[in-house]
Scaffold this motif. Sequence first.
Motif, PDB file in Angstrom:
ATOM      1  N   PHE A  85       4.550  -4.454  10.286  1.00  0.00           N
ATOM      2  CA  PHE A  85       4.152  -4.347   8.884  1.00  0.00           C
ATOM      3  C   PHE A  85       2.845  -5.087   8.628  1.00  0.00           C
ATOM      4  CE2 PHE A  85       5.315  -8.572   7.159  1.00  0.00           C
ATOM      5  CZ  PHE A  85       6.096  -9.075   8.188  1.00  0.00           C
ATOM      6  N   PHE A  92       4.194  -4.634   3.321  1.00  0.00           N
ATOM      7  CA  PHE A  92       4.466  -3.193   3.378  1.00  0.00           C
ATOM      8  C   PHE A  92       4.518  -2.738   4.825  1.00  0.00           C
ATOM      9  CE2 PHE A  92       2.296  -3.915  -0.650  1.00  0.00           C
ATOM     10  CZ  PHE A  92       3.184  -3.322  -1.542  1.00  0.00           C
ATOM     11  N   LEU A 121       2.852   3.652   2.160  1.00  0.00           N
ATOM     12  CA  LEU A 121       3.646   4.408   1.180  1.00  0.00           C
ATOM     13  C   LEU A 121       4.485   3.406   0.396  1.00  0.00           C
ATOM     14  CD1 LEU A 121       5.770   7.584   1.990  1.00  0.00           C
ATOM     15  CD2 LEU A 121       6.389   5.947   0.248  1.00  0.00           C
ATOM     16  N   ARG A 179       4.539  -6.053 -10.627  1.00  0.00           N
ATOM     17  CA  ARG A 179       3.128  -6.282 -10.925  1.00  0.00           C
ATOM     18  C   ARG A 179       2.192  -5.785  -9.813  1.00  0.00           C
ATOM     19  NH1 ARG A 179      -0.788  -6.505 -14.315  1.00  0.00           N
ATOM     20  NH2 ARG A 179      -2.354  -8.078 -13.926  1.00  0.00           N
ATOM     21  N   THR A 218       2.622  -3.734  -7.129  1.00  0.00           N
ATOM     22  CA  THR A 218       2.627  -2.298  -6.830  1.00  0.00           C
ATOM     23  C   THR A 218       2.094  -1.490  -8.016  1.00  0.00           C
ATOM     24  OG1 THR A 218       4.992  -2.364  -7.323  1.00  0.00           O
ATOM     25  CG2 THR A 218       4.370  -2.264  -5.001  1.00  0.00           C
ATOM     26  N   THR A 255      13.236  -8.373   3.404  1.00  0.00           N
ATOM     27  CA  THR A 255      13.528  -9.526   2.552  1.00  0.00           C
ATOM     28  C   THR A 255      12.291  -9.896   1.736  1.00  0.00           C
ATOM     29  OG1 THR A 255      12.866 -10.894   4.395  1.00  0.00           O
ATOM     30  CG2 THR A 255      15.222 -10.564   4.129  1.00  0.00           C
ATOM     31  N   PRO A 280      10.683  -8.000  11.600  1.00  0.00           N
ATOM     32  CA  PRO A 280      11.775  -7.630  10.696  1.00  0.00           C
ATOM     33  C   PRO A 280      12.897  -6.818  11.363  1.00  0.00           C
ATOM     34  CG  PRO A 280       9.956  -6.107  10.400  1.00  0.00           C
ATOM     35  CD  PRO A 280       9.489  -7.121  11.416  1.00  0.00           C
TER      36      PRO A 280
END
Length: 266
Positions: free
Chosen positions: A37, A55, A72, A78, A80, A224, A256
């Motif tokens: 990410f 992301f 995506l 706030r 996004t 998370t 992750p």
Amino acid sequence: MTIHNLPTQLVSRIKTREGFIITLKIDKKIDFFPGQFLHLRIDSQRYDPLLRRPFSIWNYSHKNSSTYIDVLFKVVGRGTDILAKEDNLKPFVMIPLGNKFNILNDRSNYIMVAGGAGIVPFYLLGRELVKMHKGKVTLIFGARNSSQLYGLEQLSSLGLDMHICTDDGSEGKKGLVTEILDELLGKQKTDSIQAFSCGPMVMLKRVSEVCNKWNVGCQLSLETHMGCALGACRACIVKVKNKDDWKYSRVCCEGPNYNSSELIWE
Ligand SMILES: Cc1cc2nc3c(=O)[nH]c(=O)nc-3n(C[C@H](O)[C@H](O)[C@H](O)COP(=O)(O)OP(=O)(O)OC[C@H]3O[C@@H](n4cnc5c(N)ncnc54)[C@H](O)[C@@H]3O)c2cc1C
Ligand code: FES
């Protein structure tokens, strides 16, 4: 692996169902593994929002010596909201972060299970599994309703065995991804299967239980809350098994992606 903190250019933004895909251009050639990410400072010209936002990488490509990264996302707050609406942003991106999915080469049947925006890591993973041409690649993708089946058009082009479901029956089968997973695993020789899943925690817990029932190994990609994404603030910790005991693991740097058997559910 070196982590870069680089200025990026927001080159395009398209609306996809209730989500958006933005393309970020970086003047450096960087490769990613499926499951990794990025951490995005939404606008380096101001301190609102103060913290970066994590992301997954939906897709990426190289042109000359630049990298184009597609992100995506769905609008939840706030950060996004700014990403979805504002032009003239000057984002900074920290990349690449996290471990990759660990694909087991001795399997011939891969099943990805996604809920809502949890679909994002599975475009690159699906493409990689199809490219490896190691057998069947299945995607079970569910959401509350059809408008939250993000990226479906692009996913359809990968040649996956797709099973779509929605809670309200507005697209695909009416029901839960875990019901389809249970049904599919019940019909197949399970020792050839590896499963992967990403979505809300409650869904991941149930995916883990279904995989346990059929003795199928499963990797879970956790989303998370994060602060630094560099292992320092511990905002992202989860409990994992540690021999007969347990310990905390930092999702941003030890994750992750985790084997479902490692995690302790509370
Ligand atoms: C490794 C990783 C990969 C991710 N990949 C994607 C992705 O590809 N696409 C995507 O749409 N989202 C993804 N997310 C979630 C995304 O980071 C959050 O939606 C985003 O940070 C919200 O920022 P915001 O400023 O809009 O919302 P905020 O104002 O920060 O929060 C708005 C609301 O969303 C909740 N929220 C914030 N972050 C999370 C989170 N991580 N999990 C659950 N709820 C949260 C808050 O509690 C609050 O209720 C990912 C998260 C992680 C950790
Ligand atoms: S987000 Fe700071 S330690 Fe993981």
